[in-house]
Design an enzyme around this catalytic site. Sequence first.
Site, PDB file in Angstrom:
ATOM      1  N   GLY A  34     -42.675 -43.252  -2.202  1.00  0.00           N
ATOM      2  CA  GLY A  34     -43.606 -42.304  -3.127  1.00  0.00           C
ATOM      3  C   GLY A  34     -44.186 -41.173  -2.299  1.00  0.00           C
ATOM      4  O   GLY A  34     -45.237 -40.617  -2.675  1.00  0.00           O
ATOM      5  N   SER A  36     -43.134 -37.950  -2.293  1.00  0.00           N
ATOM      6  CA  SER A  36     -42.853 -36.683  -2.805  1.00  0.00           C
ATOM      7  C   SER A  36     -43.996 -35.627  -2.803  1.00  0.00           C
ATOM      8  O   SER A  36     -44.008 -34.639  -3.033  1.00  0.00           O
ATOM      9  CB  SER A  36     -41.904 -36.793  -3.953  1.00  0.00           C
ATOM     10  N   ARG A  37     -45.206 -36.499  -3.293  1.00  0.00           N
ATOM     11  CA  ARG A  37     -46.298 -35.526  -3.586  1.00  0.00           C
ATOM     12  C   ARG A  37     -47.588 -36.493  -2.903  1.00  0.00           C
ATOM     13  O   ARG A  37     -47.499 -37.736  -2.479  1.00  0.00           O
ATOM     14  CB  ARG A  37     -46.438 -35.680  -4.785  1.00  0.00           C
ATOM     15  N   ILE A  39     -50.893 -38.274  -1.654  1.00  0.00           N
ATOM     16  CA  ILE A  39     -51.167 -38.967  -0.237  1.00  0.00           C
ATOM     17  C   ILE A  39     -49.892 -39.308   0.675  1.00  0.00           C
ATOM     18  O   ILE A  39     -49.902 -39.261   1.883  1.00  0.00           O
ATOM     19  CB  ILE A  39     -51.868 -40.275  -0.511  1.00  0.00           C
ATOM     20  N   GLY A  40     -49.077 -39.836   0.033  1.00  0.00           N
ATOM     21  CA  GLY A  40     -47.799 -40.150   0.747  1.00  0.00           C
ATOM     22  C   GLY A  40     -47.193 -38.831   1.391  1.00  0.00           C
ATOM     23  O   GLY A  40     -46.786 -38.944   2.794  1.00  0.00           O
ATOM     24  N   LYS A  59     -38.667 -41.292  -6.357  1.00  0.00           N
ATOM     25  CA  LYS A  59     -37.691 -41.368  -7.298  1.00  0.00           C
ATOM     26  C   LYS A  59     -37.568 -39.829  -7.956  1.00  0.00           C
ATOM     27  O   LYS A  59     -36.307 -39.542  -8.267  1.00  0.00           O
ATOM     28  CB  LYS A  59     -38.487 -42.069  -8.890  1.00  0.00           C
ATOM     29  N   TYR A 185     -54.216 -53.745 -13.990  1.00  0.00           N
ATOM     30  CA  TYR A 185     -53.893 -52.803 -12.993  1.00  0.00           C
ATOM     31  C   TYR A 185     -54.619 -53.362 -11.595  1.00  0.00           C
ATOM     32  O   TYR A 185     -53.933 -53.293 -10.549  1.00  0.00           O
ATOM     33  CB  TYR A 185     -54.551 -51.469 -13.298  1.00  0.00           C
ATOM     34  N   LYS A 189     -52.746 -53.942  -8.084  1.00  0.00           N
ATOM     35  CA  LYS A 189     -52.990 -53.349  -6.984  1.00  0.00           C
ATOM     36  C   LYS A 189     -53.529 -54.275  -5.976  1.00  0.00           C
ATOM     37  O   LYS A 189     -53.215 -54.155  -4.955  1.00  0.00           O
ATOM     38  CB  LYS A 189     -54.172 -52.375  -7.158  1.00  0.00           C
TER      39      LYS A 189
END
Length: 306
Positions: A34, A36-37, A39-40, A59, A185, A189
């Site tokens: 993940g 691509s934007r 925090i990652g 993705k 959720y 998590k």
Amino acid sequence: MMPRLVASLTPGYRAQGILGDVMSLANKTLFITGASRGIGLAIALRAARDGANITIAAKTVKPDPRLAGTIFTAAEEIEKAGGKALPIACDIRDEQSVDTAVAETVARFGGIDILVNNASAISLTGTLATPIKRYDLMHQINGRGTYLVSQKCIPHLMKAANPHVLNLSPPLDFDVKWFANHPAYTLAKYSMSVYAWAMAAEFKDKGIAFNCLWPRTAIATAAIQNVLGGEEAMKRCRKPEIMADAAYAIFNRPARQTTGNFFIDDEVLTAEGVTDFDQYAVSPGTSLIPDFFVPAAGARTVVGRG
């Protein structure tokens, strides 16, 4: 193994202050889901400044008007920052996709030193308002995806000099208030945190560090922008860079002595000598939104506190 909920320095570790220059991820290879934007990507860019190799396993390959960034735009940013990037379209729910991404990373960079399990899905909805399709998505990405990517990377991490796995997931506080309003959720998590806790013990003798990192406040990401509050909420967030700097500090600690922790971002940075946290605020001086799952002082519902 008793997990720790503080960012105290490990034996033999010497803080250099303000993320001192003895730290470096030069030539290290990071596999970030993940990325691509958000925090990652911030974690990737911090490592790139040292000249690290980074696989962007995500993705998004085509621009989305609601979600800035693709694996290719992220790769461009990483290269400009000084790193080497490998953008791979990867669905962490699919075993073959993960196998391919890991194999391509090892073929390109020669191994894997650090795994960041960042990819996650969210739906802050109650039992009657959570369609089973959404339930499945959260559990397939958050729990199963984290488990799968970890499983595939561990054989390569065993060969690394100072291997780290970092799950971006919270302390295991079992106060029912965290479950009552969005149980699906929370459980999804928390499964990420349980896997880090368990694998820290399982692979302790192998020298792989498994830790969790969680923010004290809301972080300015697409989830806040699109789902949890919009522009007004974004002004009351910290920037993703606080998580990136905290992750960077953790990666530079000795793996054998830094495992089984549930870290909070500003506690990690305080241990590094950081005192100015306004630098991380989207709007300095504005009151910050506290994040979910951060245990209250003295809470006795937390794993690791008896």
